[in-house]
Design a protein around this motif. Structure first.
Motif, PDB file in Angstrom:
ATOM      1  N   ALA A   1      -0.837  10.800  -3.069  1.00 17.04           N
ATOM      2  CA  ALA A   1      -2.143  10.314  -3.523  1.00 17.04           C
ATOM      3  C   ALA A   1      -2.824   9.458  -2.476  1.00 17.04           C
ATOM      4  CB  ALA A   1      -1.974   9.515  -4.820  1.00 17.04           C
ATOM      5  N   ILE A   2      -2.068   8.570  -1.815  1.00 11.56           N
ATOM      6  CA  ILE A   2      -2.605   7.684  -0.784  1.00 11.56           C
ATOM      7  C   ILE A   2      -2.339   8.330   0.567  1.00 11.56           C
ATOM      8  CG2 ILE A   2      -2.565   5.369   0.212  1.00 11.56           C
ATOM      9  CD1 ILE A   2      -1.289   4.414  -2.442  1.00 11.56           C
ATOM     10  N   VAL A   3      -3.388   8.512   1.361  1.00 12.81           N
ATOM     11  CA  VAL A   3      -3.227   9.217   2.640  1.00 12.81           C
ATOM     12  C   VAL A   3      -3.500   8.324   3.849  1.00 12.81           C
ATOM     13  CG1 VAL A   3      -3.626  11.508   1.680  1.00 12.81           C
ATOM     14  CG2 VAL A   3      -5.589  10.138   2.458  1.00 12.81           C
TER      15      VAL A   3
ATOM     16  N   THR B   1      -7.539   7.348  -0.632  1.00  9.50           N
ATOM     17  CA  THR B   1      -6.900   8.410  -1.411  1.00  9.50           C
ATOM     18  C   THR B   1      -7.384   9.799  -1.010  1.00  9.50           C
ATOM     19  OG1 THR B   1      -8.569   8.211  -3.156  1.00  9.50           O
ATOM     20  CG2 THR B   1      -6.559   6.880  -3.377  1.00  9.50           C
ATOM     21  N   ALA B   2      -6.546  10.774  -1.304  1.00 11.26           N
ATOM     22  CA  ALA B   2      -6.760  12.147  -0.865  1.00 11.26           C
ATOM     23  C   ALA B   2      -7.932  12.809  -1.571  1.00 11.26           C
ATOM     24  CB  ALA B   2      -5.490  12.969  -1.115  1.00 11.26           C
TER      25      ALA B   2
ATOM     26  N   LYS C   1     -11.647   6.111  -2.148  1.00  8.02           N
ATOM     27  CA  LYS C   1     -11.560   7.539  -1.858  1.00  8.02           C
ATOM     28  C   LYS C   1     -11.919   7.817  -0.399  1.00  8.02           C
ATOM     29  CE  LYS C   1     -13.422  11.957  -3.595  1.00  8.02           C
ATOM     30  NZ  LYS C   1     -14.311  12.578  -4.600  1.00  8.02           N
ATOM     31  N   ASP C   2     -11.205   8.751   0.200  1.00  5.28           N
ATOM     32  CA  ASP C   2     -11.430   9.096   1.608  1.00  5.28           C
ATOM     33  C   ASP C   2     -12.608  10.067   1.751  1.00  5.28           C
ATOM     34  OD1 ASP C   2     -10.912   9.082   4.339  1.00  5.28           O
ATOM     35  OD2 ASP C   2      -9.496  10.753   4.214  1.00  5.28           O
TER      36      ASP C   2
ATOM     37  N   GLY D   1      -6.750  12.260  -5.544  1.00  2.00           N
ATOM     38  CA  GLY D   1      -5.854  11.227  -5.051  1.00  2.00           C
ATOM     39  C   GLY D   1      -5.995   9.937  -5.831  1.00  2.00           C
ATOM     40  N   SER D   2      -7.227   9.533  -6.096  1.00  2.00           N
ATOM     41  CA  SER D   2      -7.466   8.321  -6.874  1.00  2.00           C
ATOM     42  C   SER D   2      -6.922   8.454  -8.285  1.00  2.00           C
ATOM     43  CB  SER D   2      -8.967   8.016  -6.912  1.00  2.00           C
ATOM     44  OG  SER D   2      -9.431   7.567  -5.656  1.00  2.00           O
TER      45      SER D   2
END
Length: 494
Positions: free
Chosen positions: A45-47, A118-119, A74-75, A153-154
């Protein structure tokens, strides 16, 4: 504080503990990191880690209504100065953000402690979170299936108990779809409420909005109270926010007229669990005293899907062009699906785009006619349970063909071969209900009222009039009280 205690509190409660001195921001951050260390290798989830930034924040004085609460952004579109915003794409992995996005500034002003990104799928363009850059993100309720996208991801991080809330955004369902897949609350706000900038304007011609995913309605209310409002670079004024959402959810809504439907021309046979989710919601709403009845869909969702994708194709072409100019990216830096969609958008030209933008008014009028009789439209958020990881991956041979087609500039040929219809069926077939709110600018919320026989969440969506965000949150709060979900965690979270 141990993880058991941490999971018993939402963001609002954690902030209260920090204010009272019962726990420090540094202690909360440590628990959140321990949780991430335990579950993130499985979930992905966390990138991007931002530990240094988080350590500096908790070492200083934090102010704001949510001061000290661990948080993830978020990314995609949520730039943090000094870190890349990859957008899930290899093309942006080395480009460093020169400043915070406006929404990130507001997260920080609220006192949140951001410790990671996050992804998201490449450019947020899919309802699943499986980018080639970062790999697939998995659903805490069943790691064989997707947490949805593009804020997957979040959603996975919140559902797994890493953080009580996380940053998200929504251009076609990207807050509500992951919320529905993971048992969370997800509000897509009315157009014009959320801040953008400073380096980008309103995305996707107003279809995209910033926001969050949360476990509780009161956290959603508190976070939206913290981030809505105008910015100096806004194109037009934000509607006045005379009553906070936090105050609004304290009073249940008066008796509402709610029309519901599960029908869709894109997916004429929604899964029985999606139908059951709406029926369960209808029963709860009736018990709460609301008038609920089945209605015909108020709009032509097949036409709306085509309009939505025409806009999305044009945006994809622009995004690929922008990445090439800003980063010097080559074809190898983009996924094959992205190149194919961008080529269709490039080859289509401006006429389909402007025709789709003109059609938006028809969809707005369709909802306006519906709202003359009904306060809210209720649908499933998803037409099916979350798909398995990899189920929507383009086969390698077709990926190779897509790259060749994009390089040969034959987007018009791809359109004539029916690729648009295929993309509608494959990408929107399991999520045909969410794009309506984006095209029309209306608010919509997904709430976790149903779990399938296999134990997967399946959300229910409500769409309201423009500016009815508070009404939607108030209804969600009353549903949360009638059918509580906060203490329902997946096995991986326990």
């Amino acid at each position: 504080m141990d993880i058991g205690e941490y999971l018993e509190h939402d963001a609002t409660a954690l902030a209260g503990l920090v204010r009272s001195g019962e726990v420090t921001a540094a202690e909360l951050l440590e628990v959140a990191r321990e949780r991430a260390t335990a579950v993130n290798p499985t979930l992905n989830a966390i990138v991007i880690s931002m530990d240094g930034e988080a350590d500096r924040r908790v070492a200083g004085e934090l102010r704001g209504p949510l001061a000290g609460v661990p948080f993830l952004i978020k990314d995609l579109a949520q730039d943090f100065r000094g870190y890349p915003t990859t957008r899930g794409s290899r093309s942006y992995r080395r480009l460093i953000a020169p400043s915070h996005a406006a929404v990130v500034e507001r997260f920080l002003d609220a006192g949140l402690v951001v410790f990671g990104k996050t992804a998201t799928p490449e450019f947020g363009a899919k309802a699943i979170t499986e980018s080639e850059l970062w790999g697939p993100t998995r659903n805490p309720w069943n790691t064989d299936v997707t947490p949805g996208g593009s804020s997957g991801g979040s959603a996975a991080a919140v559902a797994a108990g890493i953080v009580p809330a996380a940053g998200a955004n929504d251009g076609g369902g990207s807050i509500r779809i992951p919320a529905a897949c993971t048992g969370l609350v997800g509000l897509k706000a009315s157009r014009g409420l959320m801040p953008f900038g400073p380096h980008v304007g309103e995305p996707l011609f107003g279809m995209g909005v910033e926001g969050v995913v949360t476990r509780t309605v009161r956290d959603a209310a508190a976070l939206y109270d913290a981030i809505i409002g105008p910015t100096p670079a806004a194109t037009y004024p934000t509607p006045p926010h005379t009553e906070t959402f936090t105050a609004r959810i304290a009073t249940p809504p008066q008796r509402l007229r709610i029309g519901f439907t599960t029908r869709s021309a894109i997916n004429p046979a929604p899964h029985p669990e999606a139908v059951a989710a709406v029926q369960r919601a209808a029963n709860v709403l009736t018990e709460l005293g609301h008038h609920v009845e089945e209605v015909d869909p108020p709009h032509d969702d097949a036409e709306l899907a085509r309009d939505f994708l025409e806009i999305w194709f044009a945006k994809a072409a622009a995004q690929v062009d922008e990445a090439r100019r800003r980063t010097g990216a080559s074809d190898a830096d983009f996924e094959a699906d992205t190149l194919a969609v961008a080529e269709i958008g490039r080859a289509s030209g401006v006429i389909p785009l402007f025709r789709a933008l003109d059609d938006v008014n028809d969809h707005v009028l369709a909802l306006e006619r519906f709202h003359r009789t009904y306060d809210l439209l209720m649908t499933p958020t998803l037409a099916t349970p979350p798909p398995r990881i990899g189920a929507m991956t383009t086969p390698p041979l077709l990926q190779h063909a897509a790259r060749l087609a994009a390089k040969a500039r034959i987007g018009s040929v791809m359109s004539r071969l029916g690729l648009v219809e295929q993309l509608i069926a494959e990408n929107l077939g399991w999520v045909p209900y969410t794009q309506l709110a984006n095209l029309t600018g209306r608010p919509a919320v997904s709430v976790p009222l149903h779990w399938t026989a296999d134990g997967l969440p399946l959300g229910v969506q409500f769409v309201g009039r423009l500016g009815a965000d508070g009404e939607l949150l108030a209804l969600a709060a009353s549903l949360e009280q009638a059918a509580p979900w906060f203490h329902r965690y997946s096995d991986i979270a326990l």
